[in-house]
Design an enzyme around this catalytic site. Structure first.
Site, short mmCIF file in Angstrom:
data_model
loop_
_atom_site.label_atom_id
_atom_site.label_comp_id
_atom_site.label_asym_id
_atom_site.label_seq_id
_atom_site.Cartn_x
_atom_site.Cartn_y
_atom_site.Cartn_z
N ARG A 29 -7.06 -11.33 7.90
CA ARG A 29 -6.43 -10.06 7.57
C ARG A 29 -7.10 -8.95 8.34
O ARG A 29 -8.31 -8.74 8.25
CB ARG A 29 -6.53 -9.78 6.06
CG ARG A 29 -5.90 -8.46 5.70
CD ARG A 29 -6.07 -8.08 4.24
NE ARG A 29 -5.52 -6.73 4.04
CZ ARG A 29 -6.12 -5.80 3.32
NH1 ARG A 29 -7.27 -6.06 2.71
NH2 ARG A 29 -5.60 -4.59 3.21
N HIS A 57 -4.56 1.22 7.04
CA HIS A 57 -5.83 1.11 6.32
C HIS A 57 -6.59 2.42 6.50
O HIS A 57 -7.69 2.47 7.07
CB HIS A 57 -6.64 -0.08 6.83
CG HIS A 57 -7.66 -0.59 5.85
ND1 HIS A 57 -7.70 -1.90 5.38
CD2 HIS A 57 -8.71 0.03 5.26
CE1 HIS A 57 -8.73 -2.04 4.55
NE2 HIS A 57 -9.35 -0.89 4.45
N GLU A 98 -4.44 -0.10 -0.39
CA GLU A 98 -4.98 0.71 -1.49
C GLU A 98 -4.48 2.15 -1.49
O GLU A 98 -5.25 3.11 -1.27
CB GLU A 98 -6.51 0.67 -1.46
CG GLU A 98 -7.05 -0.72 -1.61
CD GLU A 98 -8.56 -0.77 -1.78
OE1 GLU A 98 -9.25 0.22 -1.47
OE2 GLU A 98 -9.06 -1.81 -2.22
N ASN A 123 -7.09 -6.46 -4.19
CA ASN A 123 -8.47 -6.19 -3.77
C ASN A 123 -9.32 -6.08 -5.03
O ASN A 123 -9.15 -5.12 -5.80
CB ASN A 123 -8.56 -4.89 -2.96
CG ASN A 123 -7.85 -4.99 -1.61
OD1 ASN A 123 -7.34 -6.05 -1.26
ND2 ASN A 123 -7.80 -3.90 -0.88
N TYR A 144 -13.24 -6.29 -6.74
CA TYR A 144 -14.69 -6.27 -6.52
C TYR A 144 -15.49 -6.34 -7.82
O TYR A 144 -16.53 -6.95 -7.88
CB TYR A 144 -15.10 -5.04 -5.73
CG TYR A 144 -14.66 -5.10 -4.30
CD1 TYR A 144 -13.38 -4.70 -3.92
CD2 TYR A 144 -15.49 -5.64 -3.32
CE1 TYR A 144 -12.96 -4.78 -2.60
CE2 TYR A 144 -15.09 -5.73 -1.99
CZ TYR A 144 -13.81 -5.30 -1.65
OH TYR A 144 -13.39 -5.39 -0.35
N GLU A 178 -8.85 -8.85 -0.67
CA GLU A 178 -10.27 -8.48 -0.51
C GLU A 178 -11.08 -8.92 -1.73
O GLU A 178 -10.65 -8.68 -2.86
CB GLU A 178 -10.47 -6.96 -0.34
CG GLU A 178 -10.00 -6.40 0.97
CD GLU A 178 -10.24 -4.90 1.06
OE1 GLU A 178 -11.14 -4.37 0.40
OE2 GLU A 178 -9.44 -4.22 1.78
C1 LIG Z 1 -13.38 -0.55 -5.59
O1 LIG Z 1 -13.39 -1.19 -4.34
C2 LIG Z 1 -12.18 -1.07 -3.62
O2 LIG Z 1 -11.23 -1.95 -4.11
C3 LIG Z 1 -12.45 -1.36 -2.19
C4 LIG Z 1 -13.58 -1.89 -1.62
N1 LIG Z 1 -13.35 -1.92 -0.30
C5 LIG Z 1 -12.11 -1.41 -0.05
N2 LIG Z 1 -11.56 -1.11 -1.23
C6 LIG Z 1 -11.52 -1.15 1.29
O3 LIG Z 1 -10.23 -1.71 1.39
C7 LIG Z 1 -12.44 -1.62 2.41
O4 LIG Z 1 -12.08 -0.92 3.59
C8 LIG Z 1 -13.91 -1.42 2.01
O5 LIG Z 1 -14.78 -1.68 3.09
C9 LIG Z 1 -14.20 -2.36 0.83
C10 LIG Z 1 -15.67 -2.38 0.41
O6 LIG Z 1 -16.02 -1.16 -0.16
#
Ligand SMILES: CO[C@H](O)c1c[n+]2c([nH]1)[C@H](O)[C@@H](O)[C@H](O)[C@H]2CO
Length: 445
Positions: free
Chosen positions: A76, A120, A165, A290, A292, A350
């Site tokens: 991706r 992005h 996002e 995505n 985390y 992600e």
């Molecule tokens: C709360 O985290 C978000 O979902 C998120 C985390 N992240 C992201 N979105 C972005 O899509 C990436 O570009 C970032 O590098 C990556 C790491 O921070």
């Protein structure tokens, strides 16, 4: 454990243009708002910029070879709008498109499926100067850009993501000002969000007219858990759930915004016509997730307009971003999507973690905490699969240590360490782990 992952499950890694490419103005490319933001003193830690990043613009074939070594079945990446259309509209920059065509051809030669993200976060400055996402014409600009890219690449790219996002584009970009373009205005986010959703819908419509594969949108999702059973914290968690998780997905799938948003934004929340709401109802072919961490939420009257804040737990493992390691939240999120939106096709677009990795030893970087994080989250995905979630792929964020937006290069998510001096790539033990996961089709977790 018996691997629930089907043979055609996609095992990928994810990156984005501004974070890895470098050379933001090379070969006729036009500057993006992130080029301008990063060059604005005080906006990015360490005064870092994406001028060099991972130098992927000159090392893309080397990086595809790394992906092949990992055994990735998908990659991706995002296209920089300003490389393709330097002014955001009008004249196409063929040298910019050539870069992405070479990348896609190299991926296909190695049997790696391209998953291309159109946006992005790197809006061309030329469009920002016309109001950017605040301009009602922005959806048309985006559809023109999308059509240009579809015509050039849809014969080779099977999976498209319109926006990465939109919530992050909207809130850190226009409400709290942490990310480009750095606006802090209560009245702008609702309009920006609506234009982003219209842009997604117009791009999907353009794709339906000429595309042959699948297109969706990637959203950041995190389960919101109250910090205490108090009614105030329960209500705060519900509001933050609407604000983060349901704002865009309810609009896409149901053609309506969560009612909490009018309460949150108050007079700043516009009256959206039935016609406009009908236009944003456009779920696409899949949802990119995505994930985390989760949000642990307490009521915070001192933090308008949400009156809720995410707190950092004191008794949990945290990543270098101070995000709680909470793999069960991935299962919870995937099951929530299954139940709320009628089991749509999903890709985890992600998932990853930043840790303070040590220097390499004998060419290898020991990153046991990232191995543990990935193992736990792949297991969490497997649990959701076993409960009937239509999960079709998983992408680690990220292939390479890269430019982490306002954190600059201080926060590193990569499977490969990138030398801060000569940009040499060196594998981490998480790369070796992930290669084994892919080889075993998930059984190795
Ligand atoms: C709360 O985290 C978000 O979902 C998120 C985390 N992240 C992201 N979105 C972005 O899509 C990436 O570009 C970032 O590098 C990556 C790491 O921070």
């Amino acid at each position: 454990m018996a691997a629930p992952f089907p043979d055609d499950f996609l095992w990928g890694a994810a990156t984005s243009a501004y974070q890895i490419e470098g050379s933001p103005l090379a070969d006729g490319a036009g500057p993006s708002i992130w080029h301008r933001f990063a060059h604005t003193p005080g906006r990015v830690a360490g005064h870092d910029t994406g001028d060099l990043a991972c130098d992927h613009y000159h090392r893309s074939l080397e990086d595809v070879a790394l992906m092949a070594e990992l055994g990735l079945s998908a990659y991706r990446f995002s296209l920089a709008w300003g490389r393709v259309l330097p002014e955001g509209r009008g004249a196409v920059n063929s040298r910019g498109l050539d870069f992405y065509e070479r990348l896609v051809d190299a991926l296909l030669e190695h049997g790696i499926q391209p998953m291309a993200t159109l946006y992005h976060w790197d809006l061309p400055v030329a469009l920002h100067e016309r109001g950017g996402w605040l301009n009602p014409d922005s959806p048309h600009w985006f559809a023109e850009y999308a059509g240009t890219v579809f015509r050039a690449l849809d014969d080779r790219v099977p999976l498209w993501i319109t926006l990465n996002e939109p919530w992050v584009v909207t809130v850190p970009g226009y409400l709290d000002g942490q990310l480009a373009p750095g606006h802090r205005d209560l009245f702008e986010p609702p309009r920006v969000a609506n234009h982003l959703l219209l842009a997604h819908a117009e791009a999907v419509a353009a794709y339906r007219a000429l595309g042959r594969h699948r297109i969706g949108l990637a959203v950041n999702l995190e389960p919101q858990h109250p910090a205490s059973p108090s009614p105030a914290d329960l209500e705060a968690a519900r509001r933050r759930d609407a604000f983060i998780n349901r704002w865009f997905l309810d609009a896409l799938v149901f053609g309506r915004y969560p009612e909490e948003l009018a309460d949150i934004f108050g007079p700043a929340w516009p009256e959206f016509s039935a016609e406009s709401l009908a236009k944003i109802r456009c779920p696409g072919d899949f949802i990119g997730v995505n994930y985390y961490s989760r949000g642990l939420v307490r009521a915070a009257p001192e933090a308008p307009p949400l009156d809720a804040i995410r707190i950092t737990p004191t008794d949990a493992e945290l990543t270098a971003m101070d995000w709680e390691v909470y793999p069960e939240g991935l299962t919870e999120t995937l099951l929530w999507l299954r139940d709320r939106y009628a089991n749509p096709p999903l890709y985890i677009t992600e998932n990853g973690a930043a840790f303070d990795d040590p220097p390499p030893r004998d060419g290898l970087v020991e990153d046991p905490r990232r191995v543990a994080y990935l193992r736990a989250h792949i297991r969490a995905a497997a649990t959701a699969l076993e409960q009937g979630v239509d999960l079709r792929g998983y992408c680690v964020w990220s292939l390479l240590d890269n430019f982490e937006w306002a954190e600059g290069y201080s926060k590193r998510f990569g499977l490969y360490q990138v030398d801060p001096g000569d940009r040499t790539r060196r594998p981490k033990t998480s790369a070796c782990f992930y290669r084994e996961v892919i080889r075993s089709r998930g059984a190795a977790v």
